[in-house]
Motif scaffolding. Structure first.
Motif, mmCIF file in Angstrom:
data_model
loop_
_atom_site.group_PDB
_atom_site.id
_atom_site.type_symbol
_atom_site.label_atom_id
_atom_site.label_comp_id
_atom_site.label_asym_id
_atom_site.label_seq_id
_atom_site.Cartn_x
_atom_site.Cartn_y
_atom_site.Cartn_z
ATOM 1 N N ALA A 133 -115.530 -28.654 -35.457
ATOM 2 C CA ALA A 133 -116.602 -28.907 -36.676
ATOM 3 C C ALA A 133 -117.543 -27.750 -36.445
ATOM 4 O O ALA A 133 -118.092 -27.398 -35.550
ATOM 5 C CB ALA A 133 -116.868 -30.034 -36.606
ATOM 6 N N PHE A 134 -118.239 -27.608 -37.911
ATOM 7 C CA PHE A 134 -119.443 -26.936 -37.852
ATOM 8 C C PHE A 134 -120.577 -28.204 -37.721
ATOM 9 O O PHE A 134 -120.379 -28.984 -38.708
ATOM 10 C CB PHE A 134 -119.716 -26.109 -39.159
ATOM 11 C CG PHE A 134 -121.023 -25.734 -39.278
ATOM 12 C CD1 PHE A 134 -121.481 -24.520 -38.401
ATOM 13 C CD2 PHE A 134 -121.931 -26.338 -40.154
ATOM 14 C CE1 PHE A 134 -122.932 -24.167 -38.488
ATOM 15 C CE2 PHE A 134 -123.321 -26.011 -40.258
ATOM 16 C CZ PHE A 134 -123.625 -24.832 -39.358
ATOM 17 N N SER A 135 -121.280 -28.159 -36.651
ATOM 18 C CA SER A 135 -122.181 -29.415 -36.614
ATOM 19 C C SER A 135 -123.717 -28.732 -36.234
ATOM 20 O O SER A 135 -123.395 -27.841 -35.077
ATOM 21 C CB SER A 135 -121.693 -30.486 -35.751
ATOM 22 O OG SER A 135 -121.428 -29.996 -34.454
ATOM 23 N N THR A 136 -124.597 -29.204 -36.564
ATOM 24 C CA THR A 136 -125.981 -28.653 -36.265
ATOM 25 C C THR A 136 -127.002 -29.564 -36.642
ATOM 26 O O THR A 136 -127.115 -30.352 -37.355
ATOM 27 C CB THR A 136 -126.154 -27.250 -37.015
ATOM 28 O OG1 THR A 136 -127.226 -26.569 -36.633
ATOM 29 C CG2 THR A 136 -126.560 -27.584 -38.515
ATOM 30 N N GLY A 137 -128.141 -29.395 -35.780
ATOM 31 C CA GLY A 137 -129.291 -30.159 -35.781
ATOM 32 C C GLY A 137 -130.261 -29.591 -37.098
ATOM 33 O O GLY A 137 -130.466 -28.289 -37.194
ATOM 34 N N VAL A 138 -130.941 -30.458 -37.852
ATOM 35 C CA VAL A 138 -131.846 -30.234 -38.880
ATOM 36 C C VAL A 138 -133.024 -31.243 -38.811
ATOM 37 O O VAL A 138 -133.057 -32.169 -38.273
ATOM 38 C CB VAL A 138 -131.219 -30.416 -40.279
ATOM 39 C CG1 VAL A 138 -129.970 -29.478 -40.407
ATOM 40 C CG2 VAL A 138 -130.875 -31.661 -40.540
ATOM 41 N N GLY A 139 -134.060 -30.869 -39.626
ATOM 42 C CA GLY A 139 -135.246 -31.512 -39.641
ATOM 43 C C GLY A 139 -135.124 -32.929 -40.597
ATOM 44 O O GLY A 139 -134.049 -32.719 -41.330
ATOM 45 N N THR A 140 -136.269 -33.669 -40.517
ATOM 46 C CA THR A 140 -136.050 -34.922 -41.580
ATOM 47 C C THR A 140 -136.064 -34.830 -42.694
ATOM 48 O O THR A 140 -135.406 -35.391 -43.624
ATOM 49 C CB THR A 140 -137.261 -35.822 -40.964
ATOM 50 O OG1 THR A 140 -138.427 -35.250 -41.134
ATOM 51 C CG2 THR A 140 -137.167 -36.250 -39.490
ATOM 52 N N THR A 141 -136.624 -33.622 -43.392
ATOM 53 C CA THR A 141 -136.603 -33.420 -44.737
ATOM 54 C C THR A 141 -135.168 -32.699 -45.167
ATOM 55 O O THR A 141 -134.860 -33.555 -46.228
ATOM 56 C CB THR A 141 -137.535 -32.341 -45.343
ATOM 57 O OG1 THR A 141 -138.978 -32.614 -44.785
ATOM 58 C CG2 THR A 141 -137.619 -31.832 -46.549
ATOM 59 N N ASP A 142 -134.505 -32.182 -44.386
ATOM 60 C CA ASP A 142 -133.451 -31.789 -44.731
ATOM 61 C C ASP A 142 -132.164 -33.144 -44.734
ATOM 62 O O ASP A 142 -131.272 -33.053 -45.399
ATOM 63 C CB ASP A 142 -132.904 -30.586 -43.498
ATOM 64 C CG ASP A 142 -133.407 -29.406 -44.091
ATOM 65 O OD1 ASP A 142 -133.817 -29.273 -45.154
ATOM 66 O OD2 ASP A 142 -133.471 -28.527 -43.078
ATOM 67 N N ILE A 143 -132.458 -33.931 -43.571
ATOM 68 C CA ILE A 143 -131.762 -35.007 -43.422
ATOM 69 C C ILE A 143 -131.698 -36.078 -44.795
ATOM 70 O O ILE A 143 -130.888 -36.428 -45.405
ATOM 71 C CB ILE A 143 -132.204 -35.949 -42.061
ATOM 72 C CG1 ILE A 143 -131.318 -35.027 -41.086
ATOM 73 C CG2 ILE A 143 -131.539 -37.489 -42.179
ATOM 74 C CD1 ILE A 143 -130.011 -35.249 -40.826
ATOM 75 N N ALA A 144 -133.051 -36.151 -45.364
ATOM 76 C CA ALA A 144 -133.341 -36.778 -46.566
ATOM 77 C C ALA A 144 -132.481 -36.229 -47.653
ATOM 78 O O ALA A 144 -131.946 -36.876 -48.493
ATOM 79 C CB ALA A 144 -134.878 -36.898 -46.568
#
Length: 425
Positions: A133-144
């Motif tokens: 899978a393509f999986s990556t970490g992002v910041g809270t604004t991106d998560i929202a």
């Protein structure tokens, strides 16, 4: 020019025939995940954007970092995402005591599968690349944003191809291999790139090895790490998930910034010395040094708390006693793994050896609780980061290692070679 695995997944989720490195795209998301630290920060932002999440089946919340709640603030954080999950009717909310560490529980519960586009408000979200899978970490604004819209902007990463050849030795696991690789390229050696693992050596790596390696791709600065979907990956997904997975393969003429060959037979048990995961030293180099005496050992985390890790540590510790100057915490990553440890008698081995067995949680990994270190103390840990102050006091020292090296070191009282210490020597 052809596309890499990662580029193919991103193109499909952007509704495009092709993409190229550096291109900005808007991609649809299959999974959006946050935990008890990042989730509460994302909720106020989300509420300014939407009333309901884009898909109740695709937004996932996992309280695992400060659970069981260590103080009032962590209790309030967990309460906020628990109530949000209930209000939103989320399918996937993993409460402590019923699940485990996020990057272990999502694959185990079948939430993530190959071919998906996944974001998580945690840097080690790249773990799921082990499933293709393509999986990556992002910041809270991106998560929202992801929670509200189900889409997110990405810059398509270029890639480094790691061609794995041969078979690793008896005491060499995915942890040794990835520390070896990071030591080779540096902690910024794959900055905003995709680490794409290929080669016939992959068939000699277990799924737990692959999860560990994908998990630590971020420690080389990578956007993601990814493995091809082979028979082992397919068997894992069929066992754990009812979701349909999709297989993407890199084109023969895919463009890579660099191609690096790794002979797995030449990789030795390897330890990352303070204060960077790239500060790699082989066990042979360490044995030539003055003994590095230690105070603490941690066996667990989203990197090395899976069943295979527990078995390897137990095989070293069986019939042995932890050194009198060392305290050891063993943390199975999920409740299922915890129960399997009980069924196989591993908890008896750990407790009889003198280890403390903690409930599934991130625990001491980020210095949150259940193993915070004091000034001057040294810890051999199967976690993924050894930055200054990561596990407690800024004057404490962390050495990243495999479960076997960690277990051998627990017995010896210093960083030790598993070939010479413990039940399998």
């Amino acid at each position: 020019m052809g596309m890499t695995m990662t580029q193919k997944i991103l193109a499909a989720h952007a509704g495009l025939d092709s993409v190229a490195a550096g291109q900005l795209i808007e991609a649809k998301l299959d999974v959006v995940m946050a935990n008890d630290i990042t989730g509460p920060m994302a909720l106020p932002i989300f509420k300014e954007m939407a009333e309901k999440v884009f898909d109740q089946d695709k937004v996932v919340l996992v309280p695992d970092h400060f659970t069981p709640n260590k103080d009032i603030k962590s209790a309030e954080n967990s309460k906020s995402i628990r109530e949000f999950a209930r209000e939103q009717g989320l399918t996937w909310y993993f409460e402590q005591g019923k699940s485990g560490v996020e990057h272990a529980i999502l694959p185990e519960a079948g939430v993530v599968v190959g071919g998906e586009c996944i974001i998580g408000a945690d840097s080690h979200t790249c773990t799921y690349g082990a499933l293709g899978a393509f999986s990556t970490g992002v910041g809270t604004t991106d998560i929202a944003t992801g929670m509200a819209t189900g889409e997110l902007w990405f810059k398509v990463p270029s890639a480094i191809q790691f061609v794995l050849k041969g078979k690793p030795g008896k005491y060499v696991s995915g942890k040794d291999i990835i520390i070896h690789i990071i030591g080779k390229i540096g902690v910024d050696g794959a900055l905003y790139k995709s680490m794409e693992f290929t080669g016939d050596g992959i068939e000699n790596l277990s799924m737990d090895d692959r999860f560990t390696m994908a998990n630590m791709a971020i420690e080389a600065g990578a956007k993601n790490g990814i493995f091809p979907v082979d028979a082992k990956a397919e068997a894992y997904m069929k066992e754990h998930s009812r979701k349909e997975y999709k297989v993407y393969e890199a084109d023969a003429d895919a463009e890579y910034d660099e191609v690096i060959e790794i002979d797995l037979a030449q990789v030795r048990p390897t330890v990352a010395f303070p204060h960077l995961p790239g500060n790699a030293k082989t066990i042979d180099e360490i044995e030539a040094m003055e003994p590095v005496k230690i105070n603490q050992v941690v066996i667990g985390s989203c990197t090395n708390g899976r069943m295979e890790d527990m078995r390897k540590a137990a095989a070293i510790l069986k019939g042995q006693t932890v050194h009198q100057d060392v305290r050891v915490m063993v943390i199975p990553a999920t409740q299922k793994i915890y129960k399997q440890c009980i069924a196989e008698g591993l908890l008896d081995i750990f407790v009889d050896a003198g280890c403390a067995v903690n409930t599934p949680s991130c625990g001491p990994c980020m210095g949150g609780h259940m193993g915070v270190m004091a000034a001057g103390e040294k810890c051999v840990s199967t976690t993924n980061r050894n930055f200054v102050g990561r596990m407690g006091h800024v004057d404490s020292l962390i050495y990243l290692a495999s479960p076997e090296v960690a277990a051998a070191s627990a017995i010896a009282g210093y960083i030790a070679n598993p070939e010479k210490v413990g039940g399998r020597s």
